[in-house]
Design a protein around this motif. Structure first.
Motif, short mmCIF file in Angstrom:
data_model
loop_
_atom_site.label_atom_id
_atom_site.label_comp_id
_atom_site.label_asym_id
_atom_site.label_seq_id
_atom_site.Cartn_x
_atom_site.Cartn_y
_atom_site.Cartn_z
N PRO A 78 0.84 -1.21 0.00
CA PRO A 78 0.00 0.00 0.00
C PRO A 78 0.87 1.25 0.00
N VAL A 79 0.23 2.40 -0.23
CA VAL A 79 0.96 3.68 -0.22
C VAL A 79 1.58 3.88 1.16
N GLU A 80 2.88 4.16 1.16
CA GLU A 80 3.57 4.38 2.44
C GLU A 80 3.68 5.86 2.75
N ASP A 81 3.93 6.67 1.70
CA ASP A 81 4.23 8.08 1.92
C ASP A 81 3.21 8.91 1.15
N THR A 82 2.30 9.57 1.88
CA THR A 82 1.23 10.31 1.21
C THR A 82 1.70 11.70 0.74
N SER A 83 2.96 12.04 1.02
CA SER A 83 3.44 13.37 0.61
C SER A 83 3.78 13.43 -0.88
N MET A 84 3.82 12.28 -1.57
CA MET A 84 4.07 12.34 -3.02
C MET A 84 3.11 11.43 -3.79
N THR A 85 2.91 11.78 -5.05
CA THR A 85 2.05 10.97 -5.92
C THR A 85 2.73 9.63 -6.17
N ARG A 86 1.95 8.57 -6.17
CA ARG A 86 2.53 7.27 -6.49
C ARG A 86 1.91 6.75 -7.78
N ASN A 87 2.79 6.41 -8.73
CA ASN A 87 2.34 5.77 -9.96
C ASN A 87 2.63 4.29 -9.86
N GLU A 88 1.58 3.49 -9.99
CA GLU A 88 1.79 2.04 -9.92
C GLU A 88 2.02 1.49 -11.31
N LEU A 89 3.21 1.03 -11.57
CA LEU A 89 3.55 0.53 -12.90
C LEU A 89 3.32 -0.99 -12.95
N GLU A 90 3.38 -1.50 -14.15
CA GLU A 90 3.22 -2.94 -14.35
C GLU A 90 4.36 -3.68 -13.64
N ALA A 91 4.06 -4.86 -13.08
CA ALA A 91 5.08 -5.60 -12.33
C ALA A 91 6.28 -5.96 -13.20
N TRP A 92 7.42 -6.04 -12.60
CA TRP A 92 8.69 -6.38 -13.28
C TRP A 92 8.86 -7.90 -13.21
#
Ligand code: ZN
Length: 618
Positions: free
Chosen positions: A551-565
């Protein structure tokens, strides 16, 4: 032990029943009556052990540990110490030099099973008992023993006359039945370190000269008779003539330890909503002030541990000056006392934390030292950091690991702790790599779920012998991620993590960063892009083996969830929908929780232009 280099709710009830269902465990009830002669340093002991075979196997033999036999010239502990490349300076060749009246031994004088004599043989520190009649599954037997022990000069952990003048450090001091579990017997020769014991109860009577004060495992049953600070009536106990018998009971523990000295000061403080803390130390210039201050630190540490990792379940705990360094036992610890306050608080916090990771979650330390020393080191470092307002409590663990990798001495941490080629490799594996295993797991599943998982692990597996896979299963359930790959890579192999930013290019108003997995160890990736306007953006790339993400850990920045590696792929391209000229830096894992062995290629600064990074020179 302390490394010598430095040094809830209905859901829980369900998981706890679950754990019991599929993992049986043996049970041992000890009744001991021992007399210590303080002139000859000999113990005459009577021990009655009621042993419950909860396995599905019929047992024809039983094994005991006779640890004191290790303190004899030519013992395996002696030979090992004189042959290892980097011996523990506390042992060195000291065992070889012991005289007859300084060695340790345990002589079995008589052994009966349910009233019948049994035959037995002794090999070093292991006693093999050939039973008169087999112990069938789900039955019990009573083993009664008479023995004589000579307490050795203190070399390692236990013994008499410690370097600080403590008369008796009585650990690994009685014939202790070995553990038998789904893996079979764990009857290891005592050559260096780590223990394992059977869950059960101890009823122990110790008779000795009345001037001695005893601290140890369990609760004293006859405080009004004993005095020495244990009595609470306020009426001083009359001076005794003749010998005095101390009676302790400890329930649901795996071992029993004690220490005795005529000069102990005994202080008691209460942890709010927690145990009574007993402190035993010798007054002096190097001790009194620090041991008084230690009492408040002890309370704070218990409060931190209770809140963060689960509640300590017993009503007492004793911090005792003794031994050589620090060593954990159920409901007590023996630590050396002539230390600076920082060092004393550190060793206290470490040994107390073992009450969680060993005392209550009694994993087989010999097989999984990292699961006990590493978790303990992790927890105590976080507590000490909160106490003294320190940042980066785990930085030393990472430093130690990186240095070991460079040295070429690294060995897989799945090894039995006695079998490492060097003490250094063991120390880093058990303490530092165990700590990193957890701190890095925070990175993989996120901080909040991590701590929730730690408490769930404790509540699910307390009073049992959890295995590494048991820990990972709890963390899988809590996080929704598949994590067995992580356990396997970190514990069973010496594969390393190394990620880097290979190239950054600009194309049609977007920036493309090619990330490279240079090491064999796959990990999920946090890529943080810092823009010239000061804002930050996280590009989160799960690793496909996890079947999920954090889950999002740091709400101070936008998180882009990319396709898994996919873990087999050596590279991965991240598209950033901004021009390169707007970007200041790109960094893989700025939290530095990932044990990346080469961080030089993790951070690139393109604030002065792309030029240096557009050309992939490898
Ligand atoms: Zn330890």
């Amino acid at each position: 032990m302390f490394k010598f280099i430095v040094l809830f709710g209905s859901l829980c009830i369900i998981s706890s029943l679950h754990a019991q269902d599929y993992r049986w465990q043996q049970r041992a009830e000890y009744v001991m009556d021992v007399r210590l002669d303080v002139k000859t340093h000999k113990i005459s002991g009577n021990q009655k052990l009621t042993y419950y075979n909860n396995s599905k196997d019929t047992l024809r033999k039983v094994y005991y540990h006779l640890f004191f036999n290790a303190f004899q010239p030519g013992s395996m502990m002696d030979v090992r110490s004189r042959n290892i490349a980097d011996p523990d300076p506390r042992v060195g060749s000291r065992i070889l030099k012991l005289k007859d009246d300084e060695i340790g031994y345990q002589h079995i004088q008589n052994l009966k099973q349910d009233g019948k004599d049994v035959s037995y043989k002794v090999d070093g520190t292991i006693l093999e008992v050939i039973l008169a009649k087999p112990i069938l599954p789900n039955t019990k037997t009573v083993l009664e023993m008479k023995y004589e022990t000579q307490v050795p000069i203190q070399i390692r952990r236990s013994g008499r006359n410690s370097s600080e003048g403590i008369a008796y450090s009585m650990t690994q001091w009685y014939p202790k039945v070995a553990e038998y579990d789904f893996q079979g017997w764990h009857a290891y020769q005592y050559v260096a370190r780590e223990f394992h014991g059977v869950w059960g109860d101890f009823d122990v009577k110790i008779t000795l000269d009345p001037s001695y004060i005893i601290g140890g495992t369990g609760r004293l049953q006859n405080p009004e008779k004993i005095g020495h600070g244990y009595e609470k009536s306020g009426t001083p106990v009359k001076k005794q003539s003749g010998e005095l018998t101390w009676h302790f009971i400890a329930k649901n523990v795996t071992d029993f330890a004690w220490a005795a000295d005529p000069d102990y000061t005994h202080d008691i403080v209460q942890v709010p909503d927690g145990p009574e803390l007993h402190f035993f130390y010798q007054k002096g210039d190097k001790t009194t002030e620090n041991w008084k201050k230690l009492q408040q630190a002890g309370i704070r540490h218990f409060e931190f541990m209770n809140k963060t990792f689960g509640k300590y379940p017993y009503d007492t705990y004793s911090i005792i000056q003794g031994g050589d360094g620090g060593m954990e036992y159920p409901m007590c610890t023996l630590i050396t006392g002539e230390r600076s306050f920082g060092s004393l608080a550190g060793v206290m916090a470490h040994e107390v934390s073992h009450s969680w990771y060993q005392g209550v979650l009694a994993s087989n330390e010999a097989l999984y030292a990292w699961l006990d020393e590493g978790y303990t080191d992790f927890a105590s470092s976080e507590s000490i950091a909160s106490m003294f307002n320190e940042k980066n409590p785990h930085a030393d663990s990472y430093g130690g690991y990186f240095a070991l990798v460079k040295s070429g001495l690294q060995e897989p941490i799945s090894q039995h702790s006695d079998h490492y080629t060097t003490n250094r490799a063991y120390g880093i594996a058990a303490y530092s790599m165990g700590t990193i295993f957890l701190h890095q797991l925070k990175y993989i599943i996120g901080e909040e779920l991590f701590y929730k998982g730690m408490r769930q692990y404790y509540n699910t597996w307390k009073f049992k012998h959890p295995e590494p896979i048991d820990f990972i299963r709890v963390m899988e359930k809590v996080s929704g991620q598949q994590l067995k790959w992580y356990l396997n890579y970190w514990v069973n192999t010496t594969k390393r993590i190394d990620y880097g930013i290979q190239t950054v290019i600009e194309n049609e108003n977007a920036t493309f960063a090619t990330l490279e997995r240079k090491g064999e160890f796959p990990m999920p990736i946090d890529l943080v892009v810092t823009y010239k306007d000061g804002t930050k953006e996280l590009f989160y790339i799960a690793m496909n083996e996890t079947l999920g993400g954090k889950p999002v850990e740091d709400t101070s920045m936008t998180r882009n969830e990319l396709e898994a590696w996919p873990w087999v792929n050596p590279t991965y391209v991240v598209k950033i929908n901004r021009k390169a000229s707007e970007i200041a830096t790109l960094e893989i894992d700025p939290s530095m929780r990932m044990a990346d062995i080469d961080r030089k290629n993790n951070l690139i600064d393109i604030s002065q232009g792309l030029k240096a990074y557009t050309d992939p020179t490898k």
